[in-house]
Design an enzyme around this catalytic site. Structure first.
Site, PDB file in Angstrom:
ATOM      1  N   GLU A 184     -48.950  36.210 -30.930  1.00  0.00           N
ATOM      2  CA  GLU A 184     -49.173  34.770 -31.074  1.00  0.00           C
ATOM      3  C   GLU A 184     -49.254  34.361 -32.544  1.00  0.00           C
ATOM      4  O   GLU A 184     -48.712  33.321 -32.940  1.00  0.00           O
ATOM      5  CB  GLU A 184     -50.452  34.356 -30.342  1.00  0.00           C
TER       6      GLU A 184
ATOM      7  N   GLU B 285     -45.725  34.451 -33.943  1.00  0.00           N
ATOM      8  CA  GLU B 285     -44.893  33.364 -33.440  1.00  0.00           C
ATOM      9  C   GLU B 285     -45.266  32.024 -34.079  1.00  0.00           C
ATOM     10  O   GLU B 285     -44.390  31.238 -34.438  1.00  0.00           O
ATOM     11  CB  GLU B 285     -45.016  33.265 -31.919  1.00  0.00           C
ATOM     12  N   GLU B 286     -46.559  31.747 -34.212  1.00  0.00           N
ATOM     13  CA  GLU B 286     -46.993  30.437 -34.686  1.00  0.00           C
ATOM     14  C   GLU B 286     -46.949  30.297 -36.201  1.00  0.00           C
ATOM     15  O   GLU B 286     -46.733  29.197 -36.723  1.00  0.00           O
ATOM     16  CB  GLU B 286     -48.413  30.145 -34.184  1.00  0.00           C
TER      17      GLU B 286
END
Length: 279
Positions: free
Chosen positions: A158, A161-162
């Site tokens: 996460e 990805e962010e």
């Protein structure tokens, strides 16, 4: 051969192929197309046979290309258990006793990433949509673990990805449980500490409006964080970890009694299992 033996043998030939489980039940994995009327007849014979055999729960897995068999299965007393993109699982309890078939998975697993660098800065984002879309709130990267994904892997993914930042997992600092969340399910959110392996930010344009490194104290001082108890508590836990000897939980791979390797999360500081692993 007696008539009863012959009848039993013929009946077994008309029974749906099924795998027996360790709880006295059977699972039918339908794969080949079948006319719904023929299926109904075979299913009735199968239920009769399994009842004679003393079976309890019956699970029927219908792939999406056999959707024509859903209605006749329900008409024979089956109920929906759960569905995935490519199949529907239906269940039936045979004996006239309390139904002990386990319910569908009741929880969703989420991760909240506390990424702290050597300058006592935390990695924070502003989201484009959802609860925080259009607000001025800086928050930790969060997300939902994918099917079959470990907590520590989900946290690393996460963040990448962010924000585009590479990290390594340190430990779970805390977790939160809530109920009646996504589609009425319960929700577990794990607050994970990660160590950055890079610092350059490349935000995910589709979901993230902005991302930056922010002084940990400035993050905790945001009015939203201070005014909302749960956010305030999480901030205090993270700051305590950065300042004191707060012990969280980190994973160790352990072999279960069924032969499956799982991640067991525990306090490494106060319990050393490394010697056991080397034996």
């Amino acid at each position: 051969m007696s008539n009863s033996t012959s009848s039993s043998s013929l009946e077994k030939q008309l029974v749906l192929d099924a795998d027996e489980d360790s709880y006295g039940g059977v699972t039918v994995n339908m794969e080949k197309p079948m006319d719904s009327k023929v299926f109904t007849s075979v299913l009735r014979t199968s239920l009769s046979y399994w009842r004679q055999q003393g079976k309890r729960g019956v699970w029927i897995k219908l792939p999406i290309h056999l959707a024509n068999l859903v209605e006749p299965t329900v008409q024979e007393g089956f109920r929906y258990h759960h569905a995935e993109p490519d199949y529907l699982m239906l269940v039936y309890w045979i004996p006239k006793t309390s139904d002990t078939i386990p319910t569908n998975s009741s929880h969703r697993i989420g991760v909240c990433a506390f990424v702290l660098n050597d300058k006592r800065e935390v990695l924070v984002v502003k989201e484009r949509s959802g609860q925080f879309g259009g607000t001025d709130v800086w928050k930790f990267p969060t997300g939902v673990a994918e099917e079959g994904e470990d907590i520590w892997t989900a946290a690393i993914r996460e963040v990448k990805e962010e924000t585009g930042v590479d990290t390594e997992f340190v430990e779970v600092l805390a977790f939160r449980q809530s109920h009646r969340a996504f589609f009425g399910k319960s929700d577990l959110m794990f607050v994970c500490m990660l160590r950055p392996c890079s610092s350059d930010i490349r935000k995910q344009d589709s979901e993230i409006e902005a991302a930056q490194w922010m002084a940990a104290e400035d993050y905790a001082a945001q009015s939203f964080v201070r005014e909302h108890e749960q956010f305030n508590y999480v901030a205090k836990i993270c700051l305590t970890k950065s300042e004191k000897a707060y012990a969280g939980f980190s994973p160790i791979q352990a072999l279960s009694s069924s032969g499956k390797i799982n991640d067991l999360y525990f306090n490494h500081r106060d319990c050393d299992l490394s010697a056991d692993q080397n034996q």
